[in-house]
Write an enzyme that holds these catalytic residues in place. Structure first.
Site, short mmCIF file in Angstrom:
data_model
loop_
_atom_site.label_atom_id
_atom_site.label_comp_id
_atom_site.label_asym_id
_atom_site.label_seq_id
_atom_site.Cartn_x
_atom_site.Cartn_y
_atom_site.Cartn_z
N THR A 67 13.09 6.37 46.23
CA THR A 67 14.46 6.09 46.96
C THR A 67 14.67 6.88 47.98
O THR A 67 15.83 6.70 48.75
CB THR A 67 15.55 6.06 45.67
OG1 THR A 67 15.38 7.91 45.18
CG2 THR A 67 15.17 5.22 44.69
N GLY A 68 14.13 7.91 48.29
CA GLY A 68 14.37 8.73 49.65
C GLY A 68 13.54 8.20 50.82
O GLY A 68 12.66 7.25 50.65
N VAL A 89 5.96 13.97 41.51
CA VAL A 89 6.06 15.09 40.73
C VAL A 89 5.40 14.72 39.24
O VAL A 89 5.41 15.77 38.26
CB VAL A 89 7.43 15.63 40.30
CG1 VAL A 89 8.12 16.16 41.68
CG2 VAL A 89 8.49 14.51 39.76
N ASN A 129 5.23 19.65 35.03
CA ASN A 129 4.52 20.12 36.09
C ASN A 129 5.26 21.09 37.06
O ASN A 129 4.52 22.26 37.22
CB ASN A 129 4.16 18.73 36.95
CG ASN A 129 3.38 18.01 36.43
OD1 ASN A 129 2.33 18.42 35.63
ND2 ASN A 129 3.28 16.74 36.62
N GLY A 132 5.43 24.44 35.07
CA GLY A 132 4.10 24.99 35.11
C GLY A 132 4.01 25.72 36.34
O GLY A 132 3.36 26.90 36.22
N TYR A 175 16.86 7.36 31.65
CA TYR A 175 17.50 8.23 32.61
C TYR A 175 18.25 9.49 31.70
O TYR A 175 17.78 10.52 31.81
CB TYR A 175 18.69 7.77 33.66
CG TYR A 175 18.89 8.82 34.42
CD1 TYR A 175 18.58 9.35 35.55
CD2 TYR A 175 20.38 9.25 34.32
CE1 TYR A 175 18.98 10.12 36.55
CE2 TYR A 175 20.91 10.09 35.22
CZ TYR A 175 20.33 10.43 36.58
OH TYR A 175 20.82 11.39 37.35
N LYS A 179 16.61 13.21 30.92
CA LYS A 179 17.03 14.24 31.57
C LYS A 179 17.36 15.32 30.45
O LYS A 179 17.05 16.50 30.64
CB LYS A 179 18.44 13.87 32.06
CG LYS A 179 18.28 13.39 33.53
CD LYS A 179 17.79 14.35 34.95
CE LYS A 179 17.93 13.69 36.15
NZ LYS A 179 17.41 14.43 37.34
P1 NAD Z 1 18.28 9.93 45.16
O1 NAD Z 1 17.62 8.64 44.56
O2 NAD Z 1 18.74 9.87 46.81
O3 NAD Z 1 16.99 11.28 45.34
C1 NAD Z 1 15.98 11.46 44.40
C2 NAD Z 1 14.71 11.55 45.19
O4 NAD Z 1 13.58 11.93 44.34
C3 NAD Z 1 14.27 10.33 46.17
O5 NAD Z 1 14.01 11.04 47.31
C4 NAD Z 1 13.12 9.94 45.40
O6 NAD Z 1 12.22 9.14 46.41
C5 NAD Z 1 12.59 11.11 44.91
N1 NAD Z 1 11.70 10.88 43.65
C6 NAD Z 1 11.70 9.97 42.64
N2 NAD Z 1 10.95 10.15 41.78
C7 NAD Z 1 10.06 10.75 42.22
C8 NAD Z 1 8.46 11.36 41.82
N3 NAD Z 1 7.92 10.73 40.78
N4 NAD Z 1 8.10 12.22 42.58
C9 NAD Z 1 8.70 12.61 43.82
N5 NAD Z 1 9.71 12.38 44.33
C10 NAD Z 1 10.50 11.48 43.38
O7 NAD Z 1 19.25 10.75 44.13
P2 NAD Z 1 20.17 11.86 44.34
O8 NAD Z 1 21.55 11.13 44.32
O9 NAD Z 1 20.05 12.66 45.67
O10 NAD Z 1 19.90 12.72 43.06
C11 NAD Z 1 18.89 13.74 43.30
C12 NAD Z 1 18.87 14.49 41.67
O11 NAD Z 1 20.43 14.79 41.38
C13 NAD Z 1 18.38 13.39 40.58
O12 NAD Z 1 17.55 14.24 39.89
C14 NAD Z 1 19.52 13.22 39.87
O13 NAD Z 1 19.31 12.58 38.75
C15 NAD Z 1 20.35 14.17 40.11
N6 NAD Z 1 22.01 13.71 39.86
C16 NAD Z 1 22.60 12.96 40.84
C17 NAD Z 1 23.88 12.49 40.87
C18 NAD Z 1 24.54 11.90 41.66
O14 NAD Z 1 25.65 11.37 41.62
N7 NAD Z 1 23.94 11.64 43.06
C19 NAD Z 1 24.29 12.84 39.46
C20 NAD Z 1 23.68 13.56 38.38
C21 NAD Z 1 22.52 14.04 38.89
#
Ligand code: NAD
Ligand code: UDP
Length: 342
Positions: A67-68, A89, A129, A132, A175, A179
């Site tokens: 998603t990034g 990851v 991971n 670790g 999700y 988490k």
């Molecule tokens: P986002 O989707 O923009 O960012 C997540 C990033 O993780 C993306 O760049 C994606 O490509 C990368 N990613 C996904 N799976 C991956 C994998 N297997 N290996 C490597 N990279 C991987 O979301 P965000 O809003 O920036 O959220 C970031 C973190 O904060 C997440 O862990 C999310 O659960 C947590 N979070 C976000 C919110 C929110 O409101 N945005 C709220 C609670 C928790």
């Protein structure tokens, strides 16, 4: 241990002009932390990388670009203390680092529900991971957990002691339970292996670089209001959320990482200003000055009815409170979308 590196003054932002060291050598020695940010090319991760780079840390931004995007961190790409690493990851990683921010995981319902098995793997295998890696290197590690661990909460506002009300077999479970299991792993590595952990429970966060098509309420409403389309309110819109501007959230994450070692969390990070979804829709329409109307759609299954953080712990332990008012943060986010939609 932080790495020692030689920094050339005119090129390297880590150059420390303290007027004392290395004056006769033409270069200076600076000590920089090596920091890994998983999910660093995502919405929150890219803002965090920017701040860490500005502080002079040596940042490895790891992402599988699910998603990034590289565009999110484009402004950092040429800097000598920033490095992009394509990696998932769910596979082990061998790098030498001092700190790890574990953010890798899709965060919006449509993204994490697209491949739910992979979502759980990302949270659980990703935590194993990265923990670790922290164990082997002695790095401090912070987990980006979520208010979703409280599920559809029965107490309000949510404090960290609340154990939650999650449906383990519903469409959000990949999700929420992923988490929750990641938190379990963090605390077991802490107790069993003495890994230096931090757990932040992040509430709804918004701001520039939110994914435009991730179906989340802030980005949906802004795009709909800017294009004159109806704002799609799910259910009757009386459900609540509390929205934190991304700069405040990043401050909170960095404060937690820097806090004394006994402050492991979990700690709620969010803005306690609670809004119903209808209030948010009206606010966006007003700020944009849009002629859009509100249209009601069915409420998705297991959609939490209310969500608001109790942030007493963050206030007391980290001296952290959010400072950006929702209207101000929305304006900044609207400006971002306006310039990117043209
Ligand atoms: P986002 O989707 O923009 O960012 C997540 C990033 O993780 C993306 O760049 C994606 O490509 C990368 N990613 C996904 N799976 C991956 C994998 N297997 N290996 C490597 N990279 C991987 O979301 P965000 O809003 O920036 O959220 C970031 C973190 O904060 C997440 O862990 C999310 O659960 C947590 N979070 C976000 C919110 C929110 O409101 N945005 C709220 C609670 C928790
Ligand atoms: N929502 C809405 N219209 C939209 C998108 C979302 O009414 O176009 C609602 C959604 O049902 C939920 C709230 O807004 O009640 C927040 O949804 P989001 O997906 O942003 O975050 P989460 O539900 O994960 O907190």
């Amino acid at each position: 241990m932080p790495g020692v590196s030689v920094c050339w003054p005119e090129k390297d932002p880590r150059y420390i002009d303290d007027g004392k060291q290395g004056q006769d050598w033409g270069f200076k020695l600076s000590i920089s932390k090596k920091v890994l940010v998983t999910g660093g090319a995502g919405f929150i991760g890219s803002h965090l990388c920017e701040r860490l780079v500005a502080e002079g840390d040596d940042v490895i931004c790891l992402d599988n670009y699910y998603t990034g995007t590289k565009t999110n961190v484009q402004s950092l790409a040429e800097l000598p203390n920033f490095e992009l690493l394509r990696h998932d990851v769910t596979f082990p990683l061998y790098v030498e680092v001092d700190e790890i921010f574990n953010l890798a995981c899709p965060a919006s319902p449509i993204h994490y529900q697209f491949d739910p098995v992979q979502t759980t793997k990302t949270s659980v295998h990703g935590a194993i991971n990265m923990l670790g890696l922290a164990k082997r290197t002695g790095a401090k590690i912070l987990q980006a957990s979520t208010s979703e661990v409280y599920g559809d909460p029965k107490i309000h506002p949510q404090m960290e002691e609340y154990l939650g009300n999650v449906n383990p077999i519903g469409p959000r479970a990949c999700y929420d339970e992923g988490k929750r299991c990641a938190e379990t792993l963090f605390f077991d590595y802490y107790r069993q292996h003495e890994v230096n952990i931090r757990v932040a429970r992040i509430f709804n966060t918004y701001g520039p670089r939110m994914h435009p098509n991730d179906g989340r309420v802030v980005s949906n409403f802004i795009i709909q209001a800017l294009s004159g389309e109806p704002l799609t309110v799910y259910g009757d819109g009386s459900q609540t959320r509390s929205f934190c501007f991304v700069d405040d959230l990043v401050n909170g994450l960095m404060s937690l990482m820097k806090a004394p070692d006994e402050i492991v969390g979990p700690i709620n990070l969010g803005n306690p200003t609670e809004l119903t979804i209808v209030q948010l829709a009206k606010m966006v329409i007003e700020i944009v000055g849009s002629k859009s109307i509100i249209e009601y759609r069915p409420l998705p299954q297991d959609d939490p009815m209310q969500r608001c953080p109790d942030i007493s712990r963050a206030k007391n332990k980290l001296n952290w409170i959010p400072t950006v008012e929702v209207k101000e943060g929305l304006q900044k986010t609207i400006d971002h979308f306006t310039s990117n939609m043209q």
